[in-house]
Design an enzyme around this catalytic site. Structure first.
Site, PDB file in Angstrom:
ATOM      1  N   HIS A 132      38.365   7.507  15.093  1.00 51.55           N
ATOM      2  CA  HIS A 132      37.579   6.720  15.953  1.00 51.55           C
ATOM      3  C   HIS A 132      38.162   5.797  16.472  1.00 51.55           C
ATOM      4  O   HIS A 132      39.360   5.280  16.173  1.00 51.55           O
ATOM      5  CB  HIS A 132      36.506   6.244  14.746  1.00 51.55           C
ATOM      6  CG  HIS A 132      35.385   7.167  14.430  1.00 51.55           C
ATOM      7  ND1 HIS A 132      35.726   8.125  13.309  1.00 51.55           N
ATOM      8  CD2 HIS A 132      34.303   7.212  14.844  1.00 51.55           C
ATOM      9  CE1 HIS A 132      34.843   8.897  13.072  1.00 51.55           C
ATOM     10  NE2 HIS A 132      33.570   8.336  13.901  1.00 51.55           N
ATOM     11  N   LYS A 136      35.838   0.237  14.866  1.00 53.19           N
ATOM     12  CA  LYS A 136      34.961   0.900  13.791  1.00 53.19           C
ATOM     13  C   LYS A 136      35.363  -0.035  12.502  1.00 53.19           C
ATOM     14  O   LYS A 136      36.659  -0.298  12.226  1.00 53.19           O
ATOM     15  CB  LYS A 136      35.209   2.278  13.522  1.00 53.19           C
ATOM     16  CG  LYS A 136      34.492   2.990  12.507  1.00 53.19           C
ATOM     17  CD  LYS A 136      34.304   4.396  12.650  1.00 53.19           C
ATOM     18  CE  LYS A 136      33.561   5.021  11.433  1.00 53.19           C
ATOM     19  NZ  LYS A 136      32.206   4.709  11.549  1.00 53.19           N
TER      20      LYS A 136
END
Ligand code: NAD
Length: 245
Positions: A132, A136
């Site tokens: 990600h 995040k």
């Protein structure tokens, strides 16, 4: 009449994507709530509460939903297994959809993972890899957590079987462990690979998200679906009519 939502976490990446897509689906954002705004006033305004803020906020959002008897969509991830179990009991008092991932493709990945995990014995080493964007906050992702849960259930293993990365001299891999590796960097919206590796062959199931719109559209579809349903916690498999994965 068009559906209206109270959007919690409205200034975040997901909140902004949901707000921009909602009108295209004939959904009105009756209240946009973020840090510093009045949560209780905001959640009272829409037909359905949609929360994509932060995992520490979920308990409070559920409390409001139950007090107001309003349907709820929970999008946040990062809850511990114990936290989630406790929150599920409360959330079940209203119609609630709670999914670690609202995309159609990932829900198909869940179904495929379950199918593979049931057929492949523990001679096939299972590892999950996710990547990600650099912003995040939680790891592993909610999507990876669900994939791991599916594999653990199929192999009748508990959470202690999880190996969160490896370092030093962890020794040879055992048959009963399931590896999870979280990569972070750049602007990656969300990649997930489930790998089953045995001597002589390897299966990799991969989903790559390149646009947050897939989660937003799924969450808005869930908001329309949950309105008028009986109290209880549902997931995207229910919304999509995919059966249990
Ligand atoms: P983000 O950090 O960009 O946005 C979160 C927003 O919530 C921020 O604007 C923040 O100010 C706000 N917020 C924090 N505390 C709050 C509070 N007490 N009250 C109101 N607002 C508050 O994060 P994001 O990338 O938009 O993701 C949000 C959440 O959704 C994360 O948990 C993420 O993992 C999850 N997510 C879920 C899916 C899914 O399909 N289920 C998809 C993408 C992201």
């Amino acid at each position: 009449m068009a559906l209206s939502i109270s959007l919690v976490g409205s200034r975040g990446r997901m909140g902004q994507t949901i707000a921009s897509l909602a009108p295209k689906l004939d959904i009105t954002v009756a209240a946009a709530v973020d840090m510093g705004d009045d949560l209780s006033a905001g959640v009272a305004k829409g037909d359905v509460i949609v929360d994509f803020s932060f995992h520490a906020v979920t308990a409070e959002v559920i409390r409001h939903a139950v007090a107001l008897q309003k349907p709820l969509i929970i999008g946040t991830t990062g809850h511990s297994i114990e936290q989630r179990a406790k929150l599920l009991l409360e959330a079940a008092k209203v119609p609630c959809v709670w999914a670690g991932n609202y995309s159609v493709g990932v829900n198909v990945l869940n179904a495929l993972t379950q199918q593979a995990a049931q057929v492949l014995t523990d001679d096939y080493d299972a590892e999950v890899i996710e990547m990600h964007h650099r912003y995040k906050k939680d790891a592993p992702s909610g999507t990876a957590a669900r994939l791991l849960e599916i594999i653990l259930q199929a192999r009748k293993l508990g959470p202690e079987a999880l190996r969160h990365g490896r370092e030093g001299i962890p020794g040879e891999r055992t048959r009963s462990e399931v590896g999870i590796h979280s990569l972070r960097g750049g602007d990656v919206v969300g990649d997930h690979t489930v790998m089953f590796a045995a001597p002589g062959e390897r299966i990799e199931l991969t989903h790559k998200a390149s646009d947050r719109g897939i989660f937003a559209r799924g969450a808005l579809r869930a908001a329309c679906w949950v309105h008028g349903k009986a109290p209880g916690v549902y997931d995207m498999q229910d919304v999509l009519g995919l059966g249990q994965a």
